[in-house]
Scaffold this active site. Structure first.
Site, PDB file in Angstrom:
ATOM      1  N   ASP A  36      20.075 -69.847  -5.826  1.00  0.00           N
ATOM      2  CA  ASP A  36      18.680 -69.475  -6.037  1.00  0.00           C
ATOM      3  C   ASP A  36      18.546 -67.969  -6.288  1.00  0.00           C
ATOM      4  OD1 ASP A  36      18.517 -72.049  -5.310  1.00  0.00           O
ATOM      5  OD2 ASP A  36      17.166 -71.759  -3.594  1.00  0.00           O
ATOM      6  N   GLU A  38      20.576 -65.933  -7.706  1.00  0.00           N
ATOM      7  CA  GLU A  38      20.979 -65.579  -9.068  1.00  0.00           C
ATOM      8  C   GLU A  38      19.861 -65.979 -10.043  1.00  0.00           C
ATOM      9  OE1 GLU A  38      23.172 -63.870 -10.301  1.00  0.00           O
ATOM     10  OE2 GLU A  38      23.476 -64.511 -12.381  1.00  0.00           O
ATOM     11  N   TYR A  39      19.283 -67.151  -9.801  1.00  0.00           N
ATOM     12  CA  TYR A  39      18.172 -67.612 -10.627  1.00  0.00           C
ATOM     13  C   TYR A  39      17.007 -66.615 -10.538  1.00  0.00           C
ATOM     14  CZ  TYR A  39      14.219 -70.304 -12.263  1.00  0.00           C
ATOM     15  OH  TYR A  39      13.107 -70.692 -12.942  1.00  0.00           O
ATOM     16  N   SER A  85      -2.633-100.578 -20.773  1.00  0.00           N
ATOM     17  CA  SER A  85      -2.049-100.929 -19.486  1.00  0.00           C
ATOM     18  C   SER A  85      -1.120-102.111 -19.686  1.00  0.00           C
ATOM     19  CB  SER A  85      -3.143-101.242 -18.491  1.00  0.00           C
ATOM     20  OG  SER A  85      -3.889-102.315 -18.996  1.00  0.00           O
ATOM     21  N   LEU A  86      -0.513-102.554 -18.622  1.00  0.00           N
ATOM     22  CA  LEU A  86       0.442-103.660 -18.703  1.00  0.00           C
ATOM     23  C   LEU A  86      -0.130-104.887 -18.021  1.00  0.00           C
ATOM     24  CD1 LEU A  86       3.703-101.802 -17.639  1.00  0.00           C
ATOM     25  CD2 LEU A  86       3.108-102.580 -19.921  1.00  0.00           C
ATOM     26  N   GLU A 117      12.740-101.098 -14.979  1.00  0.00           N
ATOM     27  CA  GLU A 117      12.536 -99.719 -14.515  1.00  0.00           C
ATOM     28  C   GLU A 117      11.632 -99.732 -13.286  1.00  0.00           C
ATOM     29  OE1 GLU A 117      10.599 -97.692 -17.758  1.00  0.00           O
ATOM     30  OE2 GLU A 117      12.181 -98.206 -19.191  1.00  0.00           O
ATOM     31  N   LYS A 119       8.465 -99.119 -11.287  1.00  0.00           N
ATOM     32  CA  LYS A 119       7.079 -98.839 -11.687  1.00  0.00           C
ATOM     33  C   LYS A 119       6.577 -97.722 -10.784  1.00  0.00           C
ATOM     34  CE  LYS A 119       2.618-100.798 -12.846  1.00  0.00           C
ATOM     35  NZ  LYS A 119       1.855 -99.688 -12.284  1.00  0.00           N
ATOM     36  N   ASP A 121       4.385 -94.946  -9.035  1.00  0.00           N
ATOM     37  CA  ASP A 121       2.982 -94.924  -8.648  1.00  0.00           C
ATOM     38  C   ASP A 121       2.449 -93.497  -8.740  1.00  0.00           C
ATOM     39  OD1 ASP A 121       0.583 -95.845  -7.849  1.00  0.00           O
ATOM     40  OD2 ASP A 121       1.141 -96.198  -5.765  1.00  0.00           O
ATOM     41  N   ARG A 140      -4.333 -89.920 -19.255  1.00  0.00           N
ATOM     42  CA  ARG A 140      -4.651 -91.172 -19.910  1.00  0.00           C
ATOM     43  C   ARG A 140      -6.139 -91.190 -20.293  1.00  0.00           C
ATOM     44  NH1 ARG A 140      -6.622 -96.166 -18.636  1.00  0.00           N
ATOM     45  NH2 ARG A 140      -5.579 -97.893 -19.673  1.00  0.00           N
ATOM     46  N   GLU A 179       5.355 -90.702 -16.323  1.00  0.00           N
ATOM     47  CA  GLU A 179       4.549 -90.706 -15.106  1.00  0.00           C
ATOM     48  C   GLU A 179       4.769 -89.408 -14.343  1.00  0.00           C
ATOM     49  OE1 GLU A 179       2.905 -93.551 -15.045  1.00  0.00           O
ATOM     50  OE2 GLU A 179       2.130 -93.838 -13.002  1.00  0.00           O
ATOM     51  N   TYR A 231       9.093 -92.544 -20.055  1.00  0.00           N
ATOM     52  CA  TYR A 231       9.483 -93.949 -20.185  1.00  0.00           C
ATOM     53  C   TYR A 231       8.997 -94.669 -21.440  1.00  0.00           C
ATOM     54  CZ  TYR A 231       4.953 -94.243 -17.724  1.00  0.00           C
ATOM     55  OH  TYR A 231       3.666 -94.074 -17.335  1.00  0.00           O
ATOM     56  N   LYS A 295      10.821-104.531 -19.629  1.00  0.00           N
ATOM     57  CA  LYS A 295      10.525-104.376 -21.061  1.00  0.00           C
ATOM     58  C   LYS A 295      11.603-105.061 -21.894  1.00  0.00           C
ATOM     59  CE  LYS A 295       8.768 -99.808 -19.935  1.00  0.00           C
ATOM     60  NZ  LYS A 295       8.930 -98.357 -20.012  1.00  0.00           N
ATOM     61  N   LYS A 319       4.950-106.685  -9.954  1.00  0.00           N
ATOM     62  CA  LYS A 319       4.518-105.914  -8.788  1.00  0.00           C
ATOM     63  C   LYS A 319       5.219-106.355  -7.497  1.00  0.00           C
ATOM     64  CE  LYS A 319       0.954-103.451  -9.295  1.00  0.00           C
ATOM     65  NZ  LYS A 319      -0.334-103.677  -9.830  1.00  0.00           N
ATOM     66  N   CYS A 413     -22.215 -82.793  17.615  1.00  0.00           N
ATOM     67  CA  CYS A 413     -20.817 -83.095  17.904  1.00  0.00           C
ATOM     68  C   CYS A 413     -20.730 -84.063  19.088  1.00  0.00           C
ATOM     69  CB  CYS A 413     -20.084 -81.799  18.224  1.00  0.00           C
ATOM     70  SG  CYS A 413     -18.403 -82.070  18.788  1.00  0.00           S
ATOM     71  N   CYS A 416     -19.130 -81.851  22.136  1.00  0.00           N
ATOM     72  CA  CYS A 416     -19.784 -80.707  22.782  1.00  0.00           C
ATOM     73  C   CYS A 416     -21.282 -80.625  22.515  1.00  0.00           C
ATOM     74  CB  CYS A 416     -19.116 -79.399  22.365  1.00  0.00           C
ATOM     75  SG  CYS A 416     -19.500 -78.915  20.679  1.00  0.00           S
ATOM     76  N   CYS A 431     -18.144 -79.426  13.160  1.00  0.00           N
ATOM     77  CA  CYS A 431     -18.828 -79.011  14.379  1.00  0.00           C
ATOM     78  C   CYS A 431     -18.764 -77.490  14.397  1.00  0.00           C
ATOM     79  CB  CYS A 431     -18.104 -79.562  15.601  1.00  0.00           C
ATOM     80  SG  CYS A 431     -18.530 -78.681  17.114  1.00  0.00           S
ATOM     81  N   CYS A 436     -16.104 -75.843  21.575  1.00  0.00           N
ATOM     82  CA  CYS A 436     -16.051 -77.303  21.612  1.00  0.00           C
ATOM     83  C   CYS A 436     -14.722 -77.758  22.229  1.00  0.00           C
ATOM     84  CB  CYS A 436     -16.187 -77.843  20.195  1.00  0.00           C
ATOM     85  SG  CYS A 436     -15.964 -79.615  20.101  1.00  0.00           S
TER      86      CYS A 436
HETATM   87  S1  IVH Z   1       5.544 -98.344 -19.732  1.00  0.00           S
HETATM   88  C1  IVH Z   1       2.173-100.053 -22.785  1.00  0.00           C
HETATM   89  N1  IVH Z   1       7.032 -97.816 -17.679  1.00  0.00           N
HETATM   90  O1  IVH Z   1       2.029 -98.295 -15.164  1.00  0.00           O
HETATM   91  C2  IVH Z   1       2.393 -99.469 -21.443  1.00  0.00           C
HETATM   92  N2  IVH Z   1       4.670 -97.674 -17.398  1.00  0.00           N
HETATM   93  O2  IVH Z   1      -0.149-100.569 -16.084  1.00  0.00           O
HETATM   94  C3  IVH Z   1       3.614 -98.631 -21.425  1.00  0.00           C
HETATM   95  N3  IVH Z   1       3.959 -96.972 -15.162  1.00  0.00           N
HETATM   96  O3  IVH Z   1      -0.251 -96.915 -17.359  1.00  0.00           O
HETATM   97  C4  IVH Z   1       3.865 -98.166 -20.063  1.00  0.00           C
HETATM   98  N4  IVH Z   1       5.980 -96.760 -14.316  1.00  0.00           N
HETATM   99  O4  IVH Z   1       1.117 -95.253 -16.022  1.00  0.00           O
HETATM  100  C5  IVH Z   1       5.774 -97.919 -18.141  1.00  0.00           C
HETATM  101  N5  IVH Z   1       8.506 -97.332 -15.927  1.00  0.00           N
HETATM  102  C6  IVH Z   1       7.255 -97.433 -16.395  1.00  0.00           C
HETATM  103  C7  IVH Z   1       6.123 -97.163 -15.589  1.00  0.00           C
HETATM  104  C8  IVH Z   1       4.844 -97.301 -16.136  1.00  0.00           C
HETATM  105  C9  IVH Z   1       4.675 -96.650 -14.078  1.00  0.00           C
HETATM  106  C10 IVH Z   1       2.478 -96.975 -15.204  1.00  0.00           C
HETATM  107  C11 IVH Z   1       1.890 -96.359 -16.433  1.00  0.00           C
HETATM  108  C12 IVH Z   1       0.996 -97.416 -17.029  1.00  0.00           C
HETATM  109  C13 IVH Z   1       0.870 -98.420 -15.940  1.00  0.00           C
HETATM  110  C14 IVH Z   1       0.856 -99.796 -16.574  1.00  0.00           C
END
Ligand code: IVH
Length: 670
Positions: A36, A38-39, A85-86, A117, A119, A121, A140, A179, A231, A295, A319, A413, A416, A431, A436
């Site tokens: 670190d 050196e960085y 979305s998926l 992959e 998913k 969060d 998004r 993400e 991704y 996928k 899920k 409160c 108190c 409060c 208190c």
């Molecule tokens: S692919 C056409 N890969 O999950 C959708 N999404 O409901 C392409 N997410 O909005 C998304 N991990 O924010 C993809 N490995 C992953 C993901 C991922 C989380 C989220 C993403 C998306 C939501 C899908």
């Protein structure tokens, strides 16, 4: 351009490349090559050169990662291709249905090759690179239009500001999605600091990531340890790949971070196996995952499958079952924190959830109570996300009988009786009572907590008794306690009483950062306490410091400066501090020994040590050594406790000296 100008320009370019290279080694590959220090040296040199030669400024310089002054609002950016979305699969059966649908659509019986992959969060974000440089990053939004959060995303070290010239040169334009996540460990420390400062905590890492990305002041975002995995394509990518897997490999060569947990799976059984194993390993991952995204690997098949409604037919979010339970809210009570902030807490009918019995859940603040419309008597769904405190997901409205009662924030409160106020623009009610007992209880607990004065044995129940009996009215009163007074209390043996008195006695030799943290100044968490201690050296000049002097300290903003000043101006705080010092507490600055035995040496700690880590770290830094978090070729020593992890293996690989704890003691001259 004169020759010397050209030379400077060359040095700036070379430094930028080297620094970005090391950022990539550290934040993308998790495999740093330099220490670190050196960085820091390289970075400092670049800052100096850029300051002296503003004509060479560049938006892709690593110096731009520290954030820029606050903007008024986020601009809107349209997505070239909507961010969709998926579809979900909530069980293994539903996942098999997805696989069967694909076979039907493709009129094929051959097993399909998938990429599975985690998913993640977090928050979906789109990055746009032009001629290799990051030009726009957006949220998004509603899927069609997002918000321009470029300044914030540039602070994320895992996001390259310039694409690497990998096997194939980067295209004229690349749109890529991924993400942004808040790693669990960083989330826990952020919440700890916020709690220490009396600020509302984030409910989960996802909210913390959202809150950090939606900062108008990117300098705040820069202090948050966000991470990002890519991704998916976001529009034109200029990549000619036959499969999603190859597409990801290309992104990786250009320096983008790709999740190393991704796998190719042949057919649905392998995906289900991956899903099960990911579910089992979930708690041990560094970030929250709520399922697996599966996928179709071949891009021509993806094309053929196309879209259904607003989701691709070639992918599914498989899920995990949420760790949820239903129970009844027996009561909602206002709980008073150290700074007086009042958190509504739901008292629940005890229920088993993910291996523990849950009997209360935080409702965070009044806005949440209103938004979720949680009432006393309601049946609610509660959830534990990862290791985080349980929270109320929502109310089961079908179970409402009409006998439920709404919770109202009291005007006074509950402890108190002082007025409760809500400052403009704040989520929290507070409060305002100066003495208190609830605030007092929290402030004593805070003073005694592990990272502050570390008074072992002074737990919640004991603190409550000491306050109820009038034995403790401020932190200074702790030093008037005797073994006899403690031994006379409920459930307290002579031996434990003596241990607590010894622990209180030991605080007289504390360090300044611990003492400053222990005072419980609003806005002052561990990091700020370290900064203040380093700047002021002893408590007196800190007590005297004007707002202006405080503002000149690194990391101190106007609000913090005001809070610190107000804290030391309050007469009861002045009296308490004086009494503590008079009792014999001498907080010592942690002086780094210049030219100490360990000057310039870097240490990495791994495994379980027999003493608290911060104690070991302090002993090392007191002699001029530096602690870093990961092993690189320039690490001097790795200190290995019990069950050391991969850091030990790495140390052995690099031929770095590995010390046992007793070797370290010898080195420290203990
Ligand atoms: S692919 C056409 N890969 O999950 C959708 N999404 O409901 C392409 N997410 O909005 C998304 N991990 O924010 C993809 N490995 C992953 C993901 C991922 C989380 C989220 C993403 C998306 C939501 C899908």
């Amino acid at each position: 351009m004169t020759v010397s100008k050209q030379t400077i320009r060359d040095e700036i370019d070379a430094l930028r490349q080297r620094i970005e290279h090391h950022i990539h080694r550290y934040h993308v590959l998790d495999d740093p090559e330099i220490a670190d220090s050196e960085y820091d040296r390289l970075f400092k040199r670049l800052v100096e050169l850029e300051e002296a030669h503003p004509e060479f400024a560049s938006p892709s310089s690593p110096t731009q990662r520290v954030g820029a002054p606050a903007a008024d609002k986020f601009e809107t950016v349209p997505h070239t291709v909507p961010m969709l979305s998926l579809g979900n699969a909530m069980s293994e059966d539903e996942f098999r249905e997805f696989d069967e649908r694909i076979h039907r659509s493709l009129r094929s019986t051959e097993p399909i090759e998938y990429v599975a992959e985690p998913k993640l969060d977090g928050l979906g974000v789109e990055l746009i690179y032009e001629d290799g440089a990051l030009v726009v990053a957006s949220t998004r939004g509603d899927g069609v239009n997002g918000e321009n959060i470029t300044a914030n995303v540039k602070t994320i070290r895992a996001v390259p500001l310039r694409l690497h010239k990998g096997a194939a040169a980067p295209p004229a334009r690349l749109e890529v999605r991924g993400e942004v996540i808040f790693p669990k460990q960083a989330f826990a420390s952020l919440n700890q600091e916020r709690a220490n400062r009396g600020e509302p905590v984030f409910a989960n890492p996802r909210n913390a990531a959202a809150g950090s990305l939606r900062q108008l002041d990117s300098r705040i975002t820069a202090t948050r340890a966000l991470d990002m995995f890519c991704y998916a394509p976001g529009g034109p990518t200029g990549i000619t790949a036959a499969t999603h897997w190859e597409f990801l490999a290309t992104l990786r060569r250009w320096g983008l971070k790709i999740n190393p947990e991704n796998r190719i799976c042949h057919g649905p059984d392998e995906v289900i196996e991956y899903h099960r194993s990911m579910g089992a390993r979930r708690a041990g991952l560094g970030y929250d995952v709520d399922g697996v995204v599966c996928k179709v690997n071949r891009l021509d098949l993806q094309q053929q499958l196309g879209m259904v409604a607003r989701s691709p037919r070639w992918a599914v979010a498989f899920k995990f079952k949420a760790q949820q339970a239903q129970t009844r809210v027996n009561n909602i009570i206002p709980s008073v924190g150290r700074t007086g902030a009042i958190t509504p807490v739901a008292e629940l009918e005890p229920v088993a959830l993910a291996g523990v019995t849950v009997s209360n859940a935080s409702l965070h603040n009044m806005d949440e109570v209103v938004r979720k419309d949680v009432r006393i008597g309601d049946t609610v769904v509660i959830e534990r996300a990862g290791d985080v405190i349980p929270y109320v997901v929502g109310v089961v409205l079908e179970q409402r009988t009409g006998n439920e009662r709404k919770f109202h924030m009291p005007k006074a409160c509950p402890v108190c009786g002082s007025p409760i106020v809500r400052e403009e623009g704040e989520a929290a009610f507070r409060c305002i009572g100066m003495s208190c007992p609830a605030k007092l209880r929290e402030s004593i607990r805070h003073y005694a907590s592990k990272h502050a004065l570390n008074i072992d044995g002074l737990g919640d129940k004991l603190v409550a008794q000491l306050i109820d009996k009038g034995l403790v009215r401020n932190i200074a009163d702790l030093y008037t306690l005797t073994t006899q007074t403690l031994a006379d209390l409920d459930r307290m043996g002579k031996k434990s009483a003596q241990n607590i008195i010894d622990a209180i006695e030991a605080t007289k030799q504390t360090t300044l950062p611990r003492f400053v943290l222990g005072l419980g100044i609003p806005q002052v968490g561990e990091h700020m306490a370290d900064v203040l201690a380093e700047r002021f050296g002893t408590i007196e000049p800190l007590q005297q410091a004007s707002e202006e002097q405080l503002l000149a300290v690194r990391d101190v903003g106007p609000e913090t400066a005001r809070e610190i000043r107000a804290f030391f101006e309050a007469p009861q705080n002045q009296q308490a501090i004086k009494a503590v010092l008079d009792a014999g507490v001498h907080p010592k600055a942690e002086q780094r020994v210049a030219g100490g035995e360990l000057e310039g040496k870097t240490f990495v700690l791994t495994g379980t040590l027999s003493r608290p880590r911060d104690q070991v770290a302090r002993a090392i830094s007191a002699q001029g050594g530096r602690i870093t978090s990961s092993v690189s070729k320039t690490t001097d020593y790795v200190v290995a406790g019990d069950d050391p992890g991969s850091k030990l293996e790495k140390a052995q690989k690099f031929g770095i000296t590995v010390l046992s704890e007793s070797d370290l003691r010898v080195l420290l001259g203990e």
